[in-house]
Design an enzyme around this catalytic site. Structure first.
Site, PDB file in Angstrom:
ATOM      1  N   ASP A 169       1.255  -7.876  53.281  1.00  0.00           N
ATOM      2  CA  ASP A 169       1.563  -6.607  52.634  1.00  0.00           C
ATOM      3  C   ASP A 169       0.230  -5.891  52.384  1.00  0.00           C
ATOM      4  O   ASP A 169      -0.847  -6.502  52.439  1.00  0.00           O
ATOM      5  CB  ASP A 169       2.301  -6.895  51.317  1.00  0.00           C
TER       6      ASP A 169
ATOM      7  N   ASP B  57      -0.419  -2.553  49.934  1.00  0.00           N
ATOM      8  CA  ASP B  57      -0.685  -2.068  48.567  1.00  0.00           C
ATOM      9  C   ASP B  57      -0.369  -3.155  47.535  1.00  0.00           C
ATOM     10  O   ASP B  57       0.725  -3.714  47.519  1.00  0.00           O
ATOM     11  CB  ASP B  57       0.158  -0.831  48.281  1.00  0.00           C
TER      12      ASP B  57
ATOM     13  N   ASP C 178       3.098  -8.762  46.967  1.00  0.00           N
ATOM     14  CA  ASP C 178       3.128  -8.702  45.502  1.00  0.00           C
ATOM     15  C   ASP C 178       4.456  -8.220  44.938  1.00  0.00           C
ATOM     16  O   ASP C 178       4.763  -8.461  43.768  1.00  0.00           O
ATOM     17  CB  ASP C 178       2.041  -7.737  44.997  1.00  0.00           C
TER      18      ASP C 178
HETATM   19 MG   LIG Z   1       2.710  -4.339  47.782  1.00  0.00          MG
END
Ligand SMILES: [Mg+2]
Length: 250
Positions: free
Chosen positions: A23, A25, A199
């Protein structure tokens, strides 16, 4: 029963037989108030380029951003990548992009009108999807949720995907797990141990997909519950982990 809150252990070192899905961001990059303000740390592009080579090409970015944004962030590197949570995909030089629902234009106009009332809030036109951000405007959270819920009525075939201070109106069937599985079906990813690092809630689909194929997820942060087996504290820890991988395999 109380939720499991014990911290997850640190992941093992990156191995040369992995297929690595990252991923962007909140995982490779620290969050900024708006998606356009993120900063790519010096050295990260070089690290990703070297690691991509060490894994024989089996490294992909899996993001909610558009592919063109990913390419701009990591220029001159063009990695295999999934954009818009699976609506855009590039592997082996092949580009696959979904088309926009006509009804989305009216919803986009209304979303822009709403977020313009809250300085710091943002409507992001993602082509086939719309994201409404309130990281810079906490007071906009409730109006944005109300708007997104009612907008779904005019968008058959769409659903809401909540994220970290963002909610997206997104076509059904697009999620990071399906995107990872489609990459895993082909070289250079096929036959490798899949590892997904992310995240957000949207990354849980990725964690589940790799776990079902003999791999594991690495959660960035402490959000629980999660299908990830390991965790790293923050994007800085992810970047250090990737730097270590290059040093180890040199
Ligand atoms: Mg992310």
């Amino acid at each position: 029963m109380a939720a499991e809150t014990r911290p997850l252990p640190l992941p093992p070192a990156v191995a040369p037989d992995w297929a690595l899905f990252l991923d962007v961001d909140g995982t490779l990059l620290d969050f900024a108030d708006t998606p356009g303000d993120v900063h790519v740390e010096p050295g990260l592009v070089d690290t990703l380029a070297v690691l991509h080579g060490r894994l024989d090409g089996a490294l992909a970015l899996v993001s909610g951003r558009r592919l063109m944004q990913l390419d701009a962030l990591f220029a001159p590197l063009q990695l295999p990548a999934v954009g818009l949570h699976g609506l855009e995909r590039r592997d082996d030089g092949h580009l696959d992009i979904h088309h926009r629902a006509p009804a989305l234009d009216d919803v986009l106009a209304a979303a822009l009108a709403l977020t313009s009332k809250y300085p710091g809030a943002l409507t992001e036109d993602k082509g086939t999807a719309i994201a409404l951000h309130w990281r810079g405007a906490p007071a906009a959270e409730e109006p944005i949720h109300e708007f997104a819920t009612s907008a779904l009525i005019d968008l058959p075939g769409y659903h809401l995907q909540p994220g970290n201070r963002v909610i997206e109106l997104r076509p059904d069937g697009a999620h990071k797990g399906a995107a990872v599985l489609s990459l895993l079906a082909k070289p250079p990813f096929h036959g490798r141990r899949p590892v997904f690092v992310g995240d957000d809630l949207t990354d849980e689909h990725g964690f589940t997909a790799v776990t079902c194929h003999g791999g594991f997820g690495v959660l960035v942060g402490r959000r629980q519950p999660s299908a990830a087996r390991y965790a790293l504290h923050d994007p800085m820890a992810v970047r250090a982990w990737l730097d270590d991988a290059i040093a180890i395999t040199e």
